[in-house]
Scaffold this active site. Structure first.
Site: not given
Length: 410
Positions: A245, A272, A335, A338, A362, A372
């Site tokens: 970001r 974030k 941005h 991304r 995310h 995992y």
């Protein structure tokens, strides 16, 4: 006999205080100085007490009698009117101090230091700005006196300027402040709870991004030809490699970067999702960072402000750089790197979607799955970072001619 207005007006002071009874324990005290004061004599737990009701003529006969009856009702319930009066004064002082602005500041401070759920610096700045828009209208009001219409009016003033998303977010944040006041026993209920749907819904827009490989190559070549003082070119060159970001890139510090280990660890308080985010660095990214290190290292911000090394690069710098290269806000944004990486990595078919999602930092609502994937895909992410760096080089070399209008910043 009960008092009359005429008798009260005609009462004259004497050498000693005079008591003029009205009944029910209430009397008018006429002082030697000429003052006329309402008093109520009563008993609580066998003890005689005196309640000051107010001064005449500010408190007329009718109002004095009304207050007397209220006091007698409290006595009938076993309460002491004098004590209740003191409590009301304390509550009034507290409520006067508990303005929306004061509680807003308290709430923002709490959210800044709210552990793993605390605001990131960029989120804090944005949220405090949005709340300041509301505070301009209701900031000085005691929070207990604010009505839904007051909040709606404040939000609609923002909406009236065409800032639909800011109005919506300001109303949401104001609701959070009110709920915080409820949770801290300074408010009975949130006045924004019934305001859903009152504002116009903003059109959902996505960050503009270049997603076609040929045009990505053009963009990379344009960035390489960027002519400007400062670190803008280097920041724009690094951005597609790490695709974090923009705020995380601007706030990067050298203490977080391990050039020998080819690893950048973004601490939780800057992300974030409020979790540490590890970014594997390709050879190309390391080479760029070593070039930057020679300019801004060995400590502090990787991309400091041009005015002071104590602050990071301005949040508008990267987008302004893209504008100077000729890319409009509808074509490419900081941005957008991304979305560029996510799209081309997925389209390559070489990498597991979970590895790409982890690279983008995310969140995963399934905590077991998240734990995992964080471990299982690390080596794949390292390999993917290098493949992506090589792929960007391939795209950059995709044509020998750089479009003239986008070759240099003007």
């Amino acid at each position: 006999m009960a008092l009359t207005d005429v008798a009260i007006r005609n009462a004259k002071p004497a050498a000693k205080a005079i008591k003029l009874a009205d009944g029910g324990g209430m009397f008018l005290l006429v002082t030697p100085a000429g003052g006329k004061l309402w008093r109520l004599k009563y008993r609580v737990d066998g003890r005689e007490k005196l309640l000051a009701i107010g001064a005449y003529p500010e408190i007329g006969l009718g109002e004095a009698r009304r207050r007397r009856e209220e006091a007698r009702e409290l006595i009938a319930l076993g309460k002491d009117p004098s004590r209740e009066k003191q409590r009301d004064k304390v509550r009034a002082r507290v409520q006067a101090a508990d303005t929306f602005a004061a509680i807003c500041d308290e709430y923002c401070e709490k959210r800044r230091r709210d552990g793993s759920k605390g605001w990131a610096p960029a989120t804090a700045i944005r949220s405090e700005y949005l709340l300041s828009l509301v505070c301009g209208s209701i900031g000085k009001l005691p929070i207990g006196e604010i009505e839904p219409a007051d909040v709606l009016t404040a939000a609609r003033r923002i909406e009236g300027k065409g800032k639909l998303e800011s109005a919506r977010r300001s109303l949401q944040l104001a609701g959070a402040v009110f709920r915080y006041a409820v949770a801290t026993a300074r408010l009975a209920s949130d006045p924004t709870r019934d305001l859903r749907g009152a504002l116009a819904a903003p059109t959902v827009t996505h960050y503009a991004a270049i997603l076609e490989p040929v045009k990505v190559g053009e963009l990379l070549r344009a960035i390489d030809g960027y002519e400007s003082l400062g670190l803008t070119r280097l920041a724009l060159q690094l951005a597609p490699h790490v695709f974090v970001r923009p705020g995380e890139l601007r706030h990067a510090r050298w203490e977080e970067v391990d050039l020998d280990g080819a690893l950048w660890t973004i601490p939780a308080e800057k992300t974030k999702m409020r979790k540490d985010h590890r970014v594997p660095l390709s050879r190309q990214a390391v080479a760029l960072l070593r070039e930057i290190h020679a300019l801004t290292g060995p400590a502090g911000f990787v991309f400091p402000s041009v005015r002071t090394r104590a602050r990071p690069m301005s949040e508008n710098t990267l987008n302004a750089g893209l504008r100077r290269l000729g890319y409009t806000s509808d074509e490419m944004t900081a941005h957008g790197f991304r979305a560029m990486a996510a799209t081309l990595l997925n389209e390559s078919g070489k990498w597991h979607p979970d590895a790409i999602e982890r690279a983008l930092a995310h969140s995963d609502t399934d905590k077991v799955r998240a734990a995992y994937t964080r471990g299982a895909h690390w080596q794949e992410r390292v390999a993917m970072a290098q493949w992506w760096g090589d792929h960007l080089d391939t795209l950059r070399k995709g044509a020998d001619v750089v479009p003239i209008e986008r070759a240099k910043g003007k």
